[in-house]
Scaffold this active site. Structure first.
Site, mmCIF file in Angstrom:
data_model
loop_
_atom_site.group_PDB
_atom_site.id
_atom_site.type_symbol
_atom_site.label_atom_id
_atom_site.label_comp_id
_atom_site.label_asym_id
_atom_site.label_seq_id
_atom_site.Cartn_x
_atom_site.Cartn_y
_atom_site.Cartn_z
ATOM 1 N N GLY A 1 -40.380 89.998 35.569
ATOM 2 C CA GLY A 1 -39.879 91.222 34.957
ATOM 3 C C GLY A 1 -38.578 90.956 34.217
ATOM 4 O O GLY A 1 -38.361 89.861 33.696
ATOM 5 N N VAL B 1 -33.623 93.972 37.030
ATOM 6 C CA VAL B 1 -34.317 94.092 38.318
ATOM 7 C C VAL B 1 -34.306 92.750 39.043
ATOM 8 O O VAL B 1 -34.254 92.704 40.278
ATOM 9 C CB VAL B 1 -35.751 94.600 38.107
ATOM 10 C CG1 VAL B 1 -36.492 94.693 39.436
ATOM 11 C CG2 VAL B 1 -35.739 95.971 37.427
ATOM 12 N N GLY B 2 -34.335 91.651 38.283
ATOM 13 C CA GLY B 2 -34.254 90.338 38.912
ATOM 14 C C GLY B 2 -33.013 90.188 39.764
ATOM 15 O O GLY B 2 -33.052 89.609 40.855
ATOM 16 N N GLU C 1 -39.276 85.078 37.266
ATOM 17 C CA GLU C 1 -39.811 84.871 35.926
ATOM 18 C C GLU C 1 -39.301 86.020 35.063
ATOM 19 O O GLU C 1 -39.829 87.136 35.129
ATOM 20 C CB GLU C 1 -41.340 84.828 35.959
ATOM 21 C CG GLU C 1 -41.905 83.674 36.778
ATOM 22 C CD GLU C 1 -41.559 82.313 36.212
ATOM 23 O OE1 GLU C 1 -41.213 82.229 35.008
ATOM 24 O OE2 GLU C 1 -41.628 81.316 36.952
ATOM 25 N N CYS D 1 -43.590 88.310 27.388
ATOM 26 C CA CYS D 1 -42.257 87.800 27.719
ATOM 27 C C CYS D 1 -41.884 86.581 26.890
ATOM 28 O O CYS D 1 -40.697 86.296 26.712
ATOM 29 C CB CYS D 1 -42.166 87.478 29.208
ATOM 30 S SG CYS D 1 -43.342 86.229 29.767
#
Length: 471
Positions: free
Chosen positions: A203, A207-208, A225, A259
């Protein structure tokens, strides 16, 4: 083109209060060693393939509902991609899980050494919405192949696909060891409060960071990732027609919601005009005069993302596309020049069908531009001169690179896929995607038939000479 249906109510969040029990249940199964035998792992991987093959039409429909994906695009990027990865895991399952003998130093002799692959335990896989089948099942399959129990969390944004997976996963896979949790932020937050043995998140970086902070509470290792702005460099020696087609394909696949999509193009000024014209021709060839009616072009996943992308259009001068239709969540393949380098267009990951073109004087300028920003998840360089390619590869850092192409390094299960710096940590695909969910336990076994006294006290001058000679 399949029209996007209203899909806000097709998935049902898992009750937050049930999540500790869900995690405890799969942990109990792992503790009972159900997941350890290769026969169990083999069966789960085979059943995953069966789930995809027997329900291909349902998956295609869900992907079209969520993202307007053309059937063939959904098949290639989500369904077939997973099947290919899982088949490779099945083929190598025994080899990737057997003990590996290694050399033993003279100081430990007489002895032998080996590494024994062991599963980590319970793995949490949190997937995004843009490739909701591939990006959930490929890491989950790697965790299963390594012998772990798994909790899967698909994205609530791709809700039709999430609901389908929630229905099919318990039907095909061992629900005592493999659970699927539906929901959004509350459910994900509750899951992250639980203890896992590895967390795999795909994501965005915001949020990571949340995932990493939550994992730190339990000292849980993570694979992140993430993404970022993946640059594309076009040198004057490039075959501009082929280059334009390959960039157009990589950029507008899944309506740019990839991505590793080319985020912006750095093109030498001497070929900028010709390159843009070839790019315009490639768009027309791929999607026709009216891409909105094309059966090969997808849609934006949600109104929120549509509004965010529409706002980026003011970051420069639109020379191709720029058409929008909020009712259909449609944004046409768009090319922008005269870009404001301080605008959000050039400072946020675009993640949509908008391609800024930035002219540069030289490859050295392109390298400086790339290196002034966080390390990207992917980098693309187009040049027929090997010296130019080598110069770019030597002087830049990226999670992965495709030369004279886009996205293709991601398709190889023999290349690890992952980010570096702000674009992520850790990698997967193929053997790497199994190894990340293993602890390769080092074991040294000494013989008692010979017990040299050399290592024992008292330490004499003679022993010291021997040590200094052999160590």
């Amino acid at each position: 083109m399949t029209s996007l249906a209203e899909n806000d109510t097709v998935s049902t969040p898992t009750a937050v209060t049930s999540l500790p029990g869900v995690v405890a249940g799969v942990r109990h199964t792992f503790g009972s060693r159900v997941t350890r035998p290769l026969s169990w792992r083999k069966k789960q991987l085979e059943r995953m393939i069966a789930m995809l093959e027997e329900n291909e039409a349902a998956f295609s429909e869900a992907l079209a509902t969520d993202l307007g994906k053309p059937d063939i695009e959904g098949y290639i990027t989500d369904i077939a991609f997973v099947i290919g990865e899982v088949k490779l895991m099945l083929k190598n399952l025994r080899r990737w899980n057997r003990p590996e003998r290694v050399r033993t130093p003279i100081v430990a002799m007489p002895a032998s050494s080996k590494r024994i692959p062991e599963p980590l335990g319970v793995v949490l896989v949190i997937a995004p919405w843009n490739y909701p089948v591939q990006l959930l099942l490929v890491p989950a399959a790697g965790a299963i192949a390594a012998g772990n129990a798994v909790v899967m969390k698909p994205s609530e944004v791709s809700s039709a696909t999430s609901a389908l997976l929630a229905r099919l996963v318990p039907k095909y896979l061992d629900s005592s060891a493999i659970a699927l949790v539906e929901g959004g932020v509350p459910e994900t937050t509750a899951l992250l409060a639980e203890r896992f043995d590895h967390i795999f998140y795909t994501g965005n970086g915001t949020v990571g960071r949340v995932v990493m902070r939550a994992a730190a509470e339990h000292l849980t290792p993570v694979t992140l990732e993430l993404g970022g702005k993946s640059p594309t460099i076009v040198h004057s020696s490039a075959d501009l027609e082929v280059t334009a087609k390959r960039i157009a394909w990589g950029k507008w696949l899944n309506a740019g919601q990839t991505c590793v999509a080319p985020d912006y193009v750095l093109v030498e000024k001497s070929v900028e005009t010709d390159f843009v014209e070839h790019l315009r021709n490639a768009i027309a060839e791929f999607y026709g005069d009216d891409p909105q009616t094309s059966g090969s072009f997808g849609r934006i996943v949600s109104d929120r993302h549509f509004d965010r992308l529409s706002a980026l259009l003011c970051g420069g001068r639109v020379i191709v596309g720029g058409d929008t239709d909020r009712a259909e969540r449609y944004i046409s393949p768009t090319v922008i020049t005269d870009v404001d380098l301080t605008s959000p267009l050039m400072n946020e990951e675009i993640f949509g069908p908008i391609l800024p073109i930035v002219p540069i004087d030289s490859i050295s300028d392109a390298i400086s531009f790339v290196n002034s920003r966080p390390h990207p998840l992917a980098l693309y360089v187009f040049a027929e001169k090997k010296s130019v390619v080598d110069h770019v590869l030597t002087h830049t850092t990226a999670g992965g690179v495709t030369v004279n192409g886009t996205l293709m390094h991601l398709t190889s299960p023999y290349l690890p896929f992952g980010g570096v710096g702000e674009s992520g940590m850790g990698a997967y695909h193929g053997e790497t995607g199994v190894r990340i969910f293993q602890h390769r336990k080092p074991v040294l076994s000494r013989s008692t038939k010979v017990d040299p006294s050399l290592a024992y006290p008292p330490y004499t001058e003679r022993k010291a000479k021997i040590f200094r000679k052999v160590l």
